[in-house]
Design a protein around this motif. Structure first.
Motif: not given
Length: 311
Positions: A68-77
């Protein structure tokens, strides 16, 4: 002072992408594919863990949050980078830039903490298998996850709040494809030494604090594995933590180098930023699915059931 900040410069130019239009088109397609694969891979890991009751253990509880964190991370950048690749003026407002920098730092810090928590989980499972259920209770697991999110967001909030009080009036150009707090210091015409000191201090405490936990966890794990007499036992014990060790090496290596090296506009800054914010969210699902027998078996069963329903 906060009321008159950013009056000279109201936007930055993110010029960390190629200037040639044909190259930009190729890079756009490449990173669009990477982003879609990252989203689908992490969503698949979350779905597999949620639907398989055999995976409702502390290790997969943490892996679920990592995905879930990696989903958020890539979606921010990545979406902003894709937008800039298509636009002539690769601009971002100061407020949006600082907001993106906040989430990049917050999600990165959370991943550092979560990887350290996962190292402790492997330490408890391998070194104290009979006490594992007591050591990694549901309450402790939930507390460790929320503690990871809370500590990282507090760290990001402090550093971003300090950056918000800087005056930007030197240049608009950010030599990167995303906004990060270290990239903003050279753009300020006010004194940013206090900001740099706080960022460096928090990075050292956050990064090295979690790294020490990872290091000592794996030191004990290696010691325990070497004491196992059977070769098959050693192989099974090591296979349970090899995926996590690979993920730690990728993320810690690029993250340490990016936030601890001086901001100089070097191409390596772009490489390290891309590594932990774009590549790592794509690679983590591959690492945990290809190297984990339980995840592979669950994926296989899910695909078989899906094909049966289609028939």
């Amino acid at each position: 002072m906060a009321l008159v900040n950013h009056s000279t410069i109201i936007e930055f130019l993110l010029l960390g992408v190629p200037e040639d239009h044909h190259t930009q088109a190729l890079v756009f397609v490449l990173f669009l594919v990477v982003y879609l694969l990252s989203l689908s891979g992490n969503l698949l890991i979350i779905l597999v863990i949620r639907t398989n009751s055999h995976l409702h253990t502390p290790m997969y509880f943490f892996l679920n949050h990592l995905s879930f964190l990696d989903l958020c991370y890539s979606s921010v950048t990545v979406p902003k980078m894709l937008e800039n690749l298509l636009s002539e003026k690769k601009a971002i407002s100061v407020e949006d830039c600082l907001t993106q920098a906040f989430f990049v730092l917050a999600f990165g810090g959370t991943e550092l903490c979560l990887l350290a928590v996962m190292a402790y989980d492997r330490y408890a499972a391998i070194c104290y298998p009979l006490l594992y259920g007591q050591m990694m209770s549901n309450e402790l697991c939930v507390g460790l996850v929320w503690g990871s999110w809370g500590l990282a967001f507090l760290d990001a909030f402090i550093n971003t709040l300090l950056a918000w009080n800087l005056d930007f009036c030197e240049t608009q150009v950010v030599s990167n494809f995303i906004c990060e707090i270290p990239s903003l210091f050279p753009l300020s015409c006010s004194n940013s030494s206090d900001n740099f000191a706080v960022l460096l201090g928090s990075a050292l405490l956050h990064a090295f604090g979690t790294f020490i936990l990872v290091f000592f966890s794996y030191a004990r794990i290696v010691s325990t594995i070497l004491s196992i007499t059977s070769t098959s036992g050693r192989s099974k014990a090591f296979s349970t933590c090899s995926s996590h060790l690979t993920a730690v090496s990728l993320f810690y290596g690029s993250g340490f180098l990016r936030y601890l090296m001086p901001t100089s506009g070097s191409p390596w800054e772009l490489v390290f930023s891309m590594q932990y914010s774009v590549v790592t969210p794509l690679v983590n699902p591959l690492i945990y699915s290809l190297k984990n027998k339980e995840v592979k078996a669950s994926l296989k069963n899910m695909l078989q059931k899906s094909l049966q329903h289609l028939r």
